[in-house]
Design a protein around this motif. Structure first.
Motif, PDB file in Angstrom:
ATOM      1  N   ARG A 184     -11.592 -56.421  37.259  1.00  0.00           N
ATOM      2  CA  ARG A 184     -11.890 -57.498  36.320  1.00  0.00           C
ATOM      3  C   ARG A 184     -11.169 -58.761  36.768  1.00  0.00           C
ATOM      4  O   ARG A 184      -9.986 -58.731  37.079  1.00  0.00           O
ATOM      5  CB  ARG A 184     -11.428 -57.137  34.919  1.00  0.00           C
ATOM      6  N   ARG A 207     -10.342 -62.677  35.436  1.00  0.00           N
ATOM      7  CA  ARG A 207     -10.325 -63.431  34.171  1.00  0.00           C
ATOM      8  C   ARG A 207      -9.696 -64.794  34.409  1.00  0.00           C
ATOM      9  O   ARG A 207      -8.696 -64.931  35.104  1.00  0.00           O
ATOM     10  CB  ARG A 207      -9.522 -62.654  33.131  1.00  0.00           C
ATOM     11  N   TYR A 258     -14.508 -63.940  31.803  1.00  0.00           N
ATOM     12  CA  TYR A 258     -14.162 -62.804  32.652  1.00  0.00           C
ATOM     13  C   TYR A 258     -15.424 -62.177  33.217  1.00  0.00           C
ATOM     14  O   TYR A 258     -16.523 -62.314  32.686  1.00  0.00           O
ATOM     15  CB  TYR A 258     -13.331 -61.757  31.907  1.00  0.00           C
ATOM     16  N   GLU A 287     -16.484 -58.307  35.094  1.00  0.00           N
ATOM     17  CA  GLU A 287     -15.971 -56.955  35.274  1.00  0.00           C
ATOM     18  C   GLU A 287     -16.985 -56.094  36.009  1.00  0.00           C
ATOM     19  O   GLU A 287     -18.181 -56.170  35.736  1.00  0.00           O
ATOM     20  CB  GLU A 287     -15.682 -56.374  33.893  1.00  0.00           C
TER      21      GLU A 287
END
Length: 154
Positions: free
Chosen positions: A20, A22, A27, A29
């Motif tokens: 992930r 961010r 974000y 993932e």
């Protein structure tokens, strides 16, 4: 003071690796499902650790590109294994540095320990006899970078 992006790497239930990226409230993932990729590597007689590391780098690159389109990704990490990478059944990955076009990422989950790449007689014994450091610069082709920038601006 600028807020640095964060890269989170974690093993989930021993069956998958989550990646992930961010930045503030945004974000991206992705997940690597180990059972599926290992079955593919075994069926095609690929060296599973070597191929997994290639996939791991690619997933990090893609995840960061979807958050922050970039030309160059600098990735530094160390791998310890119970045998040379082509024959290893267990690895430990230590992420040292991740940087996209000069922007450094804070790394959460710097160390991953993964097992089961090959069958071994004694899976409980952790004896890392192999260690190698990688310092890679992975470049995004211009046409691919353009697509990531278009996706980001939608």
């Amino acid at each position: 003071m600028a807020l640095n992006p964060v890269l989170v790497i974690k093993v989930m239930d021993g069956n998958s690796v989550g990646v992930r990226a961010r930045l503030k409230d945004d974000y991206v993932e992705h997940e690597i499902v180990l059972n599926s990729v290992l079955a593919y590597y075994w069926a095609n007689d690929f060296p599973p650790v070597v191929k997994f590391l290639e996939l791991f780098e690619s997933v990090i690159k893609r995840t960061i590109n979807e958050l922050m389109p970039h030309k160059n990704l600098n990735l530094k990490y160390e791998v310890k294994a119970d045998a040379k990478l082509e024959d290893a059944s267990e690895i430990e990955i230590n992420l040292i540095e991740v940087e996209a076009d000069g922007v450094g990422f804070k790394i959460d989950g710097k160390q991953l320990v993964l097992q089961g790449f090959r069958n071994t007689d004694n899976p409980e014994e952790k004896n890392y006899t192999f260690a190698e450091s990688f310092d890679k610069n992975i470049e995004t082709p211009d046409i691919v970078l353009k697509k990531y920038e278009e996706m980001k601006n939608k």
